[in-house]
Design an enzyme around this catalytic site. Structure first.
Site, PDB file in Angstrom:
ATOM      1  N   HIS A  14     -15.835   4.558 -14.649  1.00 23.84           N
ATOM      2  CA  HIS A  14     -15.658   3.691 -13.478  1.00 23.84           C
ATOM      3  C   HIS A  14     -16.940   2.928 -13.155  1.00 23.84           C
ATOM      4  CE1 HIS A  14     -14.827   3.038  -9.027  1.00 23.84           C
ATOM      5  NE2 HIS A  14     -13.725   2.588  -9.579  1.00 23.84           N
TER       6      HIS A  14
ATOM      7  N   HIS B 211     -15.545  -2.793   0.267  1.00 19.32           N
ATOM      8  CA  HIS B 211     -15.474  -2.065  -1.002  1.00 19.32           C
ATOM      9  C   HIS B 211     -16.825  -1.557  -1.494  1.00 19.32           C
ATOM     10  CE1 HIS B 211     -14.497  -1.697  -5.441  1.00 19.32           C
ATOM     11  NE2 HIS B 211     -13.463  -1.103  -4.899  1.00 19.32           N
TER      12      HIS B 211
ATOM     13  N   TYR C 102     -12.875  -8.846  -2.007  1.00 25.65           N
ATOM     14  CA  TYR C 102     -13.489  -7.545  -1.760  1.00 25.65           C
ATOM     15  C   TYR C 102     -14.980  -7.730  -1.485  1.00 25.65           C
ATOM     16  CZ  TYR C 102      -9.380  -5.392  -4.057  1.00 25.65           C
ATOM     17  OH  TYR C 102      -8.127  -4.993  -4.407  1.00 25.65           O
TER      18      TYR C 102
ATOM     19  N   ARG D  46     -11.635  -3.328 -14.437  1.00 25.36           N
ATOM     20  CA  ARG D  46     -10.548  -4.228 -14.068  1.00 25.36           C
ATOM     21  C   ARG D  46     -11.023  -5.667 -14.276  1.00 25.36           C
ATOM     22  NH1 ARG D  46      -6.725  -1.051 -11.487  1.00 25.36           N
ATOM     23  NH2 ARG D  46      -7.524   0.706 -10.274  1.00 25.36           N
TER      24      ARG D  46
ATOM     25  N   ASN E 103       0.829  -1.204   0.000  1.00 24.97           N
ATOM     26  CA  ASN E 103       0.000   0.000   0.000  1.00 24.97           C
ATOM     27  C   ASN E 103       0.863   1.254   0.000  1.00 24.97           C
ATOM     28  OD1 ASN E 103      -2.352  -1.479   0.069  1.00 24.97           O
ATOM     29  ND2 ASN E 103      -2.829  -1.073   2.202  1.00 24.97           N
TER      30      ASN E 103
ATOM     31  N   ARG F 110     -13.958   3.049   5.011  1.00 21.06           N
ATOM     32  CA  ARG F 110     -12.811   2.178   5.197  1.00 21.06           C
ATOM     33  C   ARG F 110     -11.499   2.941   5.206  1.00 21.06           C
ATOM     34  NH1 ARG F 110     -11.921  -0.243   0.290  1.00 21.06           N
ATOM     35  NH2 ARG F 110     -10.042   0.989  -0.001  1.00 21.06           N
TER      36      ARG F 110
ATOM     37  N   ARG G  88      -5.677   2.512 -13.320  1.00 20.74           N
ATOM     38  CA  ARG G  88      -4.289   2.547 -12.886  1.00 20.74           C
ATOM     39  C   ARG G  88      -3.749   1.168 -12.535  1.00 20.74           C
ATOM     40  NH1 ARG G  88      -2.174   7.352 -11.241  1.00 20.74           N
ATOM     41  NH2 ARG G  88      -4.162   8.008 -10.355  1.00 20.74           N
TER      42      ARG G  88
END
Length: 907
Positions: free
Chosen positions: A492, A649, A525, A432, A79, A621, A462
């Site tokens: 997104h 998530h 997730y 993704r 991270n 979160r 990304r």
């Protein structure tokens, strides 16, 4: 480049529209205005570092198995690596910008933010090193020994040298740095052994009768300006080298530590002073619009060209495993263009990725007790395996909860659509994808079968850019229509639209999700996925894809809320509605679950609602630039965070109380980039049963006492287990939901019942609603029943003050059924470490109809954080990290009792 939170400096200009000449001072007057720092806002970068600290804290939680603790240290490291690549890289670029910019919430300049980040990371680094040292020693006691060179036995040393000679040294490509060998390019995130060499090296082997001049010339040639050597890690060598362990232990040494031991052998013609492991982090914040109009190329080719630049962007950080000498540190920083505050001594392996591989490499008998009990996503209890998903969705809406329920149900829907002669088209957004994806293969099959398949690939996702480029090429080869979304906005959204022909006309099946179409992350997730045959939603979905193909933003939707034009305004309208209720003396409530809140407009609107008396509960979160509990401003806002074995998530936004509650799910967080700079979707959950499930999920998360931590008005978080009622074990909400999904799936298999409500029936044991269960299922239902604590029992454990509060809350009108609070069962031999403040749940945790779960804190003084005063005292040689502080001993791992899933499957 810069994110949304960097507000440009306000420039006041005097109007100069008149053609008549005026004095220069009158024509243009500029004044730089720094935004004021508001007490209820905080910097996003520092808030993110505190989130990552909560991740690191899992490594010292005695309720977390040891190998899982090591994984959390690895996650903390990875991270932080990405944070420096993206956020620090972005701030570094902004610092070099000509125009003065400020953080819109705190008024900090990029330089001030960087200084604060560097300082906080320097505080956290030795804490992480100490956590690693303790975890490593506990693992050693449990039978897994990570060796350092000074810990090898003579036999292990010989074994290692033999291995290196045969398998590693032939693949090593060392490099010296001198006048004729310039400083090499150090790849982003790669490990290197930096070897300090004497400036004068040993002479080459010369005849005994060589003259003094010949010897001097040979020595000068060999050591001409040599400062140091670099050993890149061999790419095709295993990172972990297994060695014969003592007393049945699984023993290994990391490749970089083994190479340090033979640095003198690699550079045999030069005197070696010492060796150290180093790693460089580079800026990865690419400007995807750069030069986009200067090349005659499509967007995919443009992205491929831009991505090649990422590996050679400017360095932003230098790390070493142990302290570097003054000379080496200065030399490396000068070559990399880094300041002293950008160099860190880490005190543990720089790449902790081996923590994940260790679980599969260590013998099962040793590793299994040190890991979380395995749990797999279950088939949704609301769907039958024996009937087509398509037919079931046409009858009723479906809500899937990942990873408790499997994504396989949605994949099966696509597989059915791929061969269904009535299906006309399938359209989907892909942000993704997994590198190996059955979902993607189903879409390709559909295209090959003549279906009209349109896939919107976001090539700017990304660190997934290359994977998306590869998949887009495969889709195109299969005959799919490929679009790349907006020029200025990332897409997104997570939406899939299936159109079918039927006797009554066109039918629409629409899937909307809070998370990606990635089978791998769907097992890690937590996300919500809704599938509906609502024709209004279907028409909106068709309109959405038409807008994407035309690259035009639209607000012409009936059910969907699509950013950048709709989500923020509609959300502000919903908040205004709750403000109006509060001012009218009516019950008003807002519930929000988001990964982050950074948008200033949303912060101001929620603060306005708090001032009006609206009760706001937020599950955040990660980053929270909103600070709760500030008198007169945010005293009605409560913000909590849950960091556990699964990554939270899903995004949930609910407004109102009781039957009037409206619930929205979304792909968007409360960040400016999501609300103003991306194409996102929010949608209402209209089905009462699904709406109740969403609220129940929210309530369960709020009931957590094992992982839930509350953000306080000073910007700090409460300690782990701070809310465990005295005398009780912590309740882990994620663990509870895993068990609940298993019980639901087993019940559905045993009875054929597909109602998501059967768990309640099994636990309550009501004959009228609970069919007879097998003995195994009865035992499991009893286990689940034991995991619940009633509100009455919680109230009885409280002091008189809590009892008074509970009684007053009991008078609040509610239509919800009374449920019970779940309590996770833990190993009775495990030590419950309850630090700092203690609290208890005052409200019925299974019902949000009374009020958001509230937790009161007593006035016990907060204990000093055991890790706050750690100082880094790392060794200068390649040795095992020494203790940096005497810490409270943690309980040694004990053999696990037979777990829930072991009993479930008879293991």
């Amino acid at each position: 480049m810069g994110e949304e939170n960097e507000a440009k400096a306000t420039v006041a200009e005097v109007d100069d529209t008149k053609k008549a000449k005026k004095p220069k001072a009158d024509r243009l007057e500029k004044k730089i205005v720094r935004p004021a720092h508001k007490s209820y806002m905080q910097n996003r970068e520092l808030s993110w570092l505190e989130f990552n600290k909560r991740v690191l804290d899992q490594s010292i939680d005695p309720h977390v198995p040891l190998l899982e603790r090591l994984k959390f240290i690895s996650i903390w490291r990875s991270n932080l690596q990405e944070f420096f690549m993206v956020r620090v890289g972005s701030l570094t670029d902004l610092e070099l910008a000509k125009e003065m910019v400020f953080d819109s919430k705190t008024g900090m300049t990029p330089r001030e933010q960087l200084d604060a980040v560097y300082a906080r990371v320097r505080e956290l680094t030795p804490i992480a090193a100490e956590d690693f040292r303790q975890t490593r020693h506990l693992l050693d006691d449990a039978g897994i020994h990570q060796l350092y060179p000074d810990e090898l036995t003579p036999a292990q040393h010989r074994e290692l040298m033999d291995y290196l000679d045969c398998n590693v040294l032939p693949l090593v490509s060392p490099q010296i740095i001198n006048a004729t060998h310039p400083f090499p390019h150090l790849e982003n995130g790669a490990l290197y052994i930096a070897v300090r060499l004497d400036e004068e090296a040993e002479a080459e082997a010369l005849p005994e009768n060589a003259t003094k001049a010949e010897r001097k010339a040979a020595r000068a040639k060999a050591a001409e300006n040599v400062l140091m050597g670099i050993i890149p890690m061999p790419r095709n060598c295993p990172r972990m080298i297994e060695l014969t362990g003592e007393n049945g232990k699984y023993s290994f040494i990391l490749l970089e530590h083994a190479l340090e031991m033979v640095a003198d052998k690699i550079f045999e013609m030069y005197p070696v002073k010492y060796a150290n492991v180093i790693q460089v982090t580079r800026n990865a914040d690419l400007d995807t619009a750069e030069e986009s109009d200067e090349y005659d190329e499509d967007f995919r080719s443009h992205m491929q060209r831009i991505l090649k630049k990422r590996g050679r962007l400017a360095p932003v950080r230098l790390e070493s495993e142990r302290p570097l000498s003054y000379t080496t540190d200065k030399f490396l920083r000068e070559k990399l263009g880094l300041k002293k505050q950008q160099a860190y001594t880490v005190g543990m392996p720089l790449d902790m990725g081996y923590a994940f591989a260790l679980m599969g490499k260590a013998p099962k008998a040793i590793a299994e007790p040190l890991m979380d009990e395995p749990a797999s996503p279950q088939w949704p209890a609301s769907l039958s395996r024996k009937e087509r998903i398509t037919d079931q969705v046409l009858r009723h809406d479906v809500l899937l909860s990942y990873p408790y329920e499997t994504m396989d149900a949605f994949v099966k829907l696509l597989q059915e659509a791929a061969v269904d002669p009535d299906v006309v088209s399938i359209k989907i957004t892909l942000y993704r994808l997994a590198s190996q994806s059955r979902l993607a293969e189903a879409l390709i099959t559909a295209a090959e079968n003549g279906k009209d398949v349109t896939a919107l690939f976001e090539l700017r996702a990304r660190f997934d850019e290359s994977n998306n480029i590869e998949w887009s090429q495969r889709f195109e080869q299969a005959g799919c229509n490929i679009i790349y979304g907006f020029h200025d906005y990332k897409v997104h959204s997570k939406i899939c639209a299936i159109t079918r022909r039927s006797e009554g006309g066109l039918q629409f099946i629409t899937q909307l999700g809070t998370g990606n179409y990635n089978e791998k992350t769907a097992k890690l997730y937590t996300d919500l996925s809704m599938i509906t045959a609502d024709p209004v939603v279907g028409q909106d979905a068709a309109r959405f894809f038409r807008s994407m193909q035309l690259e035009s933003a639209s607000s012409d939707y009936k059910e969907l809320r699509v950013a950048p034009l709709m989500i923020k305004p509609r959300m502000c309208e919903a908040i205004d509605g709750e403000i109006a209720k509060a001012k009218a003396g009516k019950p008003a409530r807002i519930l929000m679950k988001s990964n982050a809140i950074t948008d200033r407009d949303m912060i101001e609107k929620l603060t306005e609602a708090s001032r009006a008396g609206v009760k706001i509960t937020m599950l955040v979160r990660g980053i929270s630039c909103l600070v709760p509990g500030i008198p007169g401003k945010t005293e009605n806002i409560r913000i909590v965070s849950v960091v556990g074995r699964l990554l939270e998530h899903s995004r949930i936004y609910a407004f109102g109380v009781g039957d009037e509650t409206t619930v929205f799910l979304s792909s968007a967080d409360l960040m400016t980039r999501n609300l103003d700079k991306r194409v996102e979707i929010a949608w209402p959950v209209n089905d009462p049963t699904l709406r109740a499930r969403v609220l129940d999920y929210f309530t369960t998360m709020l009931s957590d006492t094992a992982k839930l931590r509350e953000l306080q008005s000073d910007g700090t978080f409460t300690d782990l287990c701070a809310f465990v009622p005295e005398g009780r074990n912590p309740f882990d909400a994620q663990d509870h939901l895993i068990k609940e999904a298993y019980i639901a799936a087993e019940r559905a298999r045993a009875t054929g019942l597909t109602s998501p409500q059967f768990v309640d029936a099994a636990v309550s044991g009501t004959p009228a609603t609970a069919p007879t269960l097998s003995s195994t299922m009865a035992d499991m239902a009893e286990d689940a029943k034991e995991d619940f604590v009633t509100a009455e029992e919680v109230e009885q454990s409280e002091g008189s003050e809590s009892e008074t509060t509970a009684e007053s809350e009991a008078t609040v009108e509610t239509e919800a059924e009374t449920a019970s609070e779940s309590e996770a069962k833990t190993d009775p031999q495990a030590e419950t470490e309850t630090k700092g403040k203690h609290a208890a749940v005052e409200a019925n945790p299974a019902s949000l109809e009374k009020a958001p779960l509230e937790i009161t804190i007593d006035d016990e003084p907060k204990k000093e954080d055991a890790k706050a005063s750690i100082e880094a005292t790392t060794p200068t040689a390649c040795a095992a990290p020494a203790a940096t502080q005497t810490k409270k001993p943690q309980p040694a791992p004990t053999p696990k009792k037979k777990g829930f899933f072991a009993r479930l499957f008879g293991r």
